[in-house]
Motif scaffolding. Structure first.
Motif, PDB file in Angstrom:
ATOM      1  N   ALA A  82       0.832  -1.205   0.000  1.00  0.00           N
ATOM      2  CA  ALA A  82       0.000   0.000   0.000  1.00  0.00           C
ATOM      3  C   ALA A  82       0.868   1.259   0.000  1.00  0.00           C
ATOM      4  N   LEU A  83       1.909   1.257   0.806  1.00  0.00           N
ATOM      5  CA  LEU A  83       2.785   2.428   0.880  1.00  0.00           C
ATOM      6  C   LEU A  83       3.469   2.696  -0.457  1.00  0.00           C
ATOM      7  N   ARG A  84       3.978   1.647  -1.068  1.00  0.00           N
ATOM      8  CA  ARG A  84       4.704   1.831  -2.321  1.00  0.00           C
ATOM      9  C   ARG A  84       3.761   2.184  -3.465  1.00  0.00           C
ATOM     10  N   SER A  85       2.566   1.639  -3.446  1.00  0.00           N
ATOM     11  CA  SER A  85       1.589   1.962  -4.489  1.00  0.00           C
ATOM     12  C   SER A  85       1.167   3.422  -4.418  1.00  0.00           C
ATOM     13  N   ASP A  86       1.252   4.012  -3.224  1.00  0.00           N
ATOM     14  CA  ASP A  86       0.853   5.408  -3.031  1.00  0.00           C
ATOM     15  C   ASP A  86       2.049   6.362  -3.109  1.00  0.00           C
ATOM     16  N   ARG A  88       4.817   6.236  -1.296  1.00  0.00           N
ATOM     17  CA  ARG A  88       5.461   6.470  -0.003  1.00  0.00           C
ATOM     18  C   ARG A  88       6.626   5.499   0.183  1.00  0.00           C
ATOM     19  N   ASN A 171       1.827   9.221   8.003  1.00  0.00           N
ATOM     20  CA  ASN A 171       1.917   8.024   7.169  1.00  0.00           C
ATOM     21  C   ASN A 171       1.149   6.858   7.763  1.00  0.00           C
ATOM     22  N   PHE A 174      -2.540   6.887   7.059  1.00  0.00           N
ATOM     23  CA  PHE A 174      -2.810   6.317   5.735  1.00  0.00           C
ATOM     24  C   PHE A 174      -2.862   4.799   5.815  1.00  0.00           C
ATOM     25  N   VAL A 178      -6.015   2.251   4.881  1.00  0.00           N
ATOM     26  CA  VAL A 178      -5.891   1.195   3.873  1.00  0.00           C
ATOM     27  C   VAL A 178      -6.208  -0.171   4.464  1.00  0.00           C
TER      28      VAL A 178
END
Length: 243
Positions: A82-86, A88, A171, A174, A178
Motif C-alpha cells: 500500500a505504501l509503495r503503491s501510493d 510512499r 503516514n 494512511f 488502507v
C-alpha cells in the motif's frame, strides 16, 4: 492539566477526568499508566518540598498481557504494498528497517550513516550508542535493513531523521485507512513488537533477543516477545514425542 494548573488543585476527581479523556482517545492502558506515573512523581516532589499538604491517590490501569498483537507476514506485505503503491517509498523502507532491527523510532532518527560497519562473519552491523535507556547495543543488519539504510543514506547523513513523530503519524494514518484497522493497538510501534516476536517464534534464545532489543531485564523481553498459538502446538508435540 496545563501550565497554569495549580498543583494543589489537582485532586482525585481531576485525575479521574484525565483518565477518562485518555480512554476516550483510545490510549492503551500502559500509555495511560506511563502518564499517571509522571504525575505521581511530580506530586511526590511537591509534597516532599511542602508545596502541597496531601497527595491524591493515583490508581493505575490494569494492563492485560493476553493480547497477541504484532504484524503477520501477510499484514506486513499489505502495508508495504500500500505504501509503495501510493508513492510512499521512503516510509516503506523505514517500516522494513524498523521491523528487521527492532529499533525505536527515536533511536533510528539519531543514526548517522557513519555508524554502519562490516564484520567478516556477521556482515553489516550498526553500533547503537544513543538509546532510550542508555543501554548501548550492536545489531546485525538483514539484507533488507541494509538496503533500506543504503537507499535512504545516499543523500542524507541522518537517513531516518525525516521520520519525526508527526511524519510517522501522517503516514500511519494512511496505513490504518488502507488496512481498515481501527484497533487502538494498531500503531507503528508494532514494528518493534514484531521484531521481538519473530525472533522468539523462530527459536532465537531469549538472552540473544534481550540483547538485540536492548532490554535491561528478561521481564521486558517476555513482555515484547509475544508467542503465537503455533508455539503452544509445537510445545505439545515436543511433549508427546518425549512420551
Amino acid at each position: 492539566f496545563g501550565a497554569n494548573q495549580s498543583v494543589d488543585k489537582i485532586d482525585t476527581i481531576g485525575l479521574d477526568e484525565f483518565i477518562g479523556v485518555m480512554e476516550r482517545k483510545g490510549l492503551a492502558a500502559s500509555t495511560i499508566n506511563g502518564r499517571l506515573a509522571t504525575i505521581s512523581k511530580a506530586l511526590t516532589y511537591a509534597q516532599d518540598r511542602g508545596y502541597i499538604n496531601n497527595r491524591p491517590k493515583i490508581e493505575r490501569k490494569k494492563v492485560s498481557n493476553q493480547r497477541l498483537r504484532f504484524f503477520t507476514e501477510e499484514e506486513e506485505y499489505e502495508i508495504l504494498e500500500a505504501l509503495r503503491s501510493d508513492g510512499r517509498e521512503d516510509f516503506a523502507y523505514f517500516v522494513e528497517w524498523s521491523i528487521d532491527t527492532g529499533m525505536r523510532p527515536i533511536e533510528s532518527r539519531n543514526v548517522p550513516k557513519s555508524v554502519i560497519r562490516e564484520d567478516n562473519e556477521l556482515g553489516y552491523l550498526i553500533d547503537l550508542r544513543k538509546t532510550k535507556n542508555a543501554y548501548p547495543r550492536t545489531i546485525p543488519l538483514t539484507k533488507r535493513a541494509h538496503n533500506a539504510f543504503s537507499v535512504l543514506s545516499a543523500e542524507e547523513f541522518m537517513p531516518f531523521a525525516q521520520f519525526t513523530e508527526s511524519n510517522i503519524r501522517k503516514n500511519w494514518r494512511f496505513v490504518r485507512e488502507v488496512m481498515n484497522d481501527v484497533d487502538p493497538e494498531f500503531v507503528f510501534y508494532l514494528t518493534r513488537h514484531t521484531c521481538a516476536s519473530r525472533l522468539v517464534q523462530r527459536n532465537v534464545p531469549l538472552h540473544v533477543v534481550k540483547e538485540w532489543m536492548g532490554h535491561r531485564t528478561y521481564e521486558m523481553t517476555l513482555r515484547y516477545a509475544k508467542l503465537t498459538p503455533r508455539n503452544f502446538l509445537d510445545a505439545k508435540v515436543a511433549l508427546e514425542q518425549a512420551l
